[in-house]
Write a protein that holds these residues in place. Structure first.
Motif, PDB file in Angstrom:
ATOM      1  N   LYS A  55     -17.022   3.561   4.790  1.00 54.00           N
ATOM      2  CA  LYS A  55     -17.487   4.772   4.576  1.00 54.00           C
ATOM      3  C   LYS A  55     -16.832   6.021   5.526  1.00 54.00           C
ATOM      4  O   LYS A  55     -16.775   7.210   4.997  1.00 54.00           O
ATOM      5  N   ALA A  56     -16.254   5.504   6.207  1.00 51.32           N
ATOM      6  CA  ALA A  56     -15.547   6.422   7.219  1.00 51.32           C
ATOM      7  C   ALA A  56     -14.236   7.010   6.957  1.00 51.32           C
ATOM      8  O   ALA A  56     -13.529   7.781   7.474  1.00 51.32           O
ATOM      9  N   GLY A  57     -13.804   6.220   6.118  1.00 44.09           N
ATOM     10  CA  GLY A  57     -12.469   6.459   5.638  1.00 44.09           C
ATOM     11  C   GLY A  57     -11.400   6.095   6.435  1.00 44.09           C
ATOM     12  O   GLY A  57     -10.171   6.765   6.230  1.00 44.09           O
ATOM     13  N   ILE A  58     -11.530   5.143   7.515  1.00 43.31           N
ATOM     14  CA  ILE A  58     -10.579   4.793   8.363  1.00 43.31           C
ATOM     15  C   ILE A  58      -9.380   4.371   7.855  1.00 43.31           C
ATOM     16  O   ILE A  58      -8.347   4.813   8.172  1.00 43.31           O
ATOM     17  N   GLY A  59      -9.251   3.483   7.050  1.00 40.81           N
ATOM     18  CA  GLY A  59      -8.021   3.194   6.137  1.00 40.81           C
ATOM     19  C   GLY A  59      -7.674   3.872   4.802  1.00 40.81           C
ATOM     20  O   GLY A  59      -6.706   3.316   4.413  1.00 40.81           O
ATOM     21  N   PHE A  60      -8.681   5.042   4.507  1.00 42.66           N
ATOM     22  CA  PHE A  60      -8.093   5.484   3.222  1.00 42.66           C
ATOM     23  C   PHE A  60      -6.663   5.994   3.402  1.00 42.66           C
ATOM     24  O   PHE A  60      -6.204   6.605   4.455  1.00 42.66           O
ATOM     25  N   PRO A  61      -6.021   5.895   2.301  1.00 41.14           N
ATOM     26  CA  PRO A  61      -6.347   5.452   0.833  1.00 41.14           C
ATOM     27  C   PRO A  61      -6.031   4.020   0.669  1.00 41.14           C
ATOM     28  O   PRO A  61      -5.870   3.473  -0.384  1.00 41.14           O
ATOM     29  N   TRP A  62      -5.945   3.459   1.859  1.00 43.40           N
ATOM     30  CA  TRP A  62      -5.842   1.817   1.852  1.00 43.40           C
ATOM     31  C   TRP A  62      -4.693   1.344   1.004  1.00 43.40           C
ATOM     32  O   TRP A  62      -4.725   0.644   0.110  1.00 43.40           O
ATOM     33  N   ARG A  63      -3.509   2.069   1.474  1.00 44.73           N
ATOM     34  CA  ARG A  63      -2.109   2.041   0.985  1.00 44.73           C
ATOM     35  C   ARG A  63      -1.595   0.672   1.752  1.00 44.73           C
ATOM     36  O   ARG A  63      -1.876   0.586   2.971  1.00 44.73           O
ATOM     37  N   ASN A  64      -0.820  -0.009   1.047  1.00 46.71           N
ATOM     38  CA  ASN A  64       0.304  -0.890   1.776  1.00 46.71           C
ATOM     39  C   ASN A  64       0.950  -0.316   2.769  1.00 46.71           C
ATOM     40  O   ASN A  64       1.535   0.590   2.763  1.00 46.71           O
ATOM     41  N   PRO A  65       0.973  -1.041   3.880  1.00 50.12           N
ATOM     42  CA  PRO A  65       1.815  -0.379   5.228  1.00 50.12           C
ATOM     43  C   PRO A  65       3.266  -0.054   4.877  1.00 50.12           C
ATOM     44  O   PRO A  65       3.761   0.760   5.304  1.00 50.12           O
ATOM     45  N   LEU A  66       3.878  -0.840   4.097  1.00 57.46           N
ATOM     46  CA  LEU A  66       5.327  -0.670   3.661  1.00 57.46           C
ATOM     47  C   LEU A  66       5.475   0.198   2.938  1.00 57.46           C
ATOM     48  O   LEU A  66       6.372   1.126   2.991  1.00 57.46           O
ATOM     49  N   VAL A  67       4.440   0.515   1.796  1.00 57.68           N
ATOM     50  CA  VAL A  67       4.433   1.633   1.007  1.00 57.68           C
ATOM     51  C   VAL A  67       4.325   2.951   1.899  1.00 57.68           C
ATOM     52  O   VAL A  67       4.893   4.047   1.555  1.00 57.68           O
ATOM     53  N   SER A  68       3.481   3.015   2.623  1.00 54.90           N
ATOM     54  CA  SER A  68       2.986   3.988   3.702  1.00 54.90           C
ATOM     55  C   SER A  68       4.163   4.471   4.478  1.00 54.90           C
ATOM     56  O   SER A  68       4.874   5.614   4.437  1.00 54.90           O
ATOM     57  N   LEU A  69       5.214   3.404   4.843  1.00 51.94           N
ATOM     58  CA  LEU A  69       6.540   3.919   5.710  1.00 51.94           C
ATOM     59  C   LEU A  69       7.460   4.374   4.556  1.00 51.94           C
ATOM     60  O   LEU A  69       8.242   5.288   4.790  1.00 51.94           O
ATOM     61  N   TYR A  70       7.472   3.717   3.524  1.00 52.36           N
ATOM     62  CA  TYR A  70       8.315   4.041   2.189  1.00 52.36           C
ATOM     63  C   TYR A  70       8.242   5.947   2.114  1.00 52.36           C
ATOM     64  O   TYR A  70       9.149   6.536   1.969  1.00 52.36           O
ATOM     65  N   MET A  71       6.719   6.025   2.027  1.00 49.81           N
ATOM     66  CA  MET A  71       6.563   7.368   1.557  1.00 49.81           C
ATOM     67  C   MET A  71       6.723   8.435   2.688  1.00 49.81           C
ATOM     68  O   MET A  71       6.939   9.598   2.428  1.00 49.81           O
ATOM     69  N   THR A  72       6.743   7.968   4.124  1.00 49.62           N
ATOM     70  CA  THR A  72       6.918   8.738   5.347  1.00 49.62           C
ATOM     71  C   THR A  72       8.385   9.063   5.379  1.00 49.62           C
ATOM     72  O   THR A  72       8.819  10.145   5.769  1.00 49.62           O
TER      73      THR A  72
END
Length: 298
Positions: free
Chosen positions: A244-261
């Motif tokens: 509910k606090a959205g700590i992991g939002f949007p719950w994206r795969n870590p590799l995909v997060s790196l790819y987007m960064t």
């Protein structure tokens, strides 16, 4: 002299070894990222060719199927949902991009006139979603009890995510209505702080296409996409109560997060375009093979 020569060579060897190890790590990372994108596109291709739509009950399915017919019998400017023909009254320009192709050329927003009256306004899709990093597709209907319970929770979460420091207004939700008619659509829309697909689109062929594409088996359902229309998760409906606090939002795969960064949006769009072309080519060949097999059997 001999020992001095050896002393000079050891650092060189270490540098070469470190360089090779680093290069291998980068190669593995890039290969993993490309694989993830390819797998995502392959999953979308399978979903697009899956013509089955499972709803929570047979009665729900019948209500959804009849909604498109109800739309045609209700005037566009009903008492509850007055609309404008086009944004600004002008002829609509060509809308391009993955999100416009997916959701159509216009999306609706709600403007409250007073406590008991609201006006629905049309917006160009590219304008409505410009700058958004996460787009949620919310499949919901007024006649669905679990939807009525989840919508206020989702509205609170939506406002919380858009008020985070450094990430203000990066999250948008597009409501894909499963209502029975336009009057119900308008009344239910007043409970939502986000935008929506037009009722004739949501309750027609495009809404059904989206349901099939993302394998929506029941409502409420929330699918999260990135700014290029790639799937982040199809299970956000269950993740929100768990986070509910959205700590992991949007719950994206870590590799995909790196790819987007690491990769800029323009490069990601180019890669998606190339991979989509490959996917289309493979699908065309696969359909040709299937057609030939069927012809030979007949």
């Amino acid at each position: 002299m001999f020992s001095a020569t050896i002393a000079l060579r050891k650092p060189v060897r270490r540098k070469v070894t470190t360089f090779i190890q680093t290069a291998m790590k980068i190669f593995v990372l890039l290969f993993s990222l490309v694989s993830l994108v390819a797998i995502s596109l392959a999953e979308e291709a399978v979903a697009e060719n899956d013509g089955l739509y499972d709803s929570t009950t047979q009665d729900s399915a019948n209500q959804i199927e009849g909604s498109a017919a109800n739309v045609s019998r209700v005037e566009a400017n009903s008492e509850h949902v007055p609309t404008t023909a086009t944004p600004g009254g002008e002829s609509a320009p060509t809308q391009t991009g993955p999100l416009a192709n997916l959701l159509g050329s216009t999306l609706l927003s709600l403007e409250m006139l007073d406590e008991s009256h609201a006006q629905i306004v049309q917006n160009y899709t590219t304008d409505a979603l410009r700058g958004k990093k996460v787009i949620g597709l919310y499949f919901s209907a007024d006649w669905c009890g679990p939807c009525r319970q989840f919508t206020p929770e989702l509205a609170s979460f939506y406002k919380k995510m858009n008020s985070r420091r450094g990430k203000q207004d990066e999250f948008e939700i597009v409501w894909v209505s499963r209502c029975r008619d336009v009057d119900s659509y308008g009344q239910y829309f007043t409970q939502m702080p986000w935008i929506a697909m037009p009722p004739e689109e949501a309750m027609g062929e495009r809404g059904q296409m989206l349901s099939n594409k993302y394998k929506v088996k029941g409502i409420p359902s929330l699918v999260l996409l990135d700014d290029l229309g790639n799937v982040i998760t199809t299970d956000a409906r269950n993740k929100i109560p768990q986070d509910k606090a959205g700590i992991g939002f949007p719950w994206r795969n870590p590799l995909v997060s790196l790819y987007m960064t690491v990769l800029p949006r323009s490069l990601r769009m180019m890669m998606k375009s190339q991979l989509t072309s490959v996917k289309d080519m493979l699908l065309t060949k696969a359909k040709s093979v299937v057609g030939l097999k069927r012809a030979s059997v007949a």
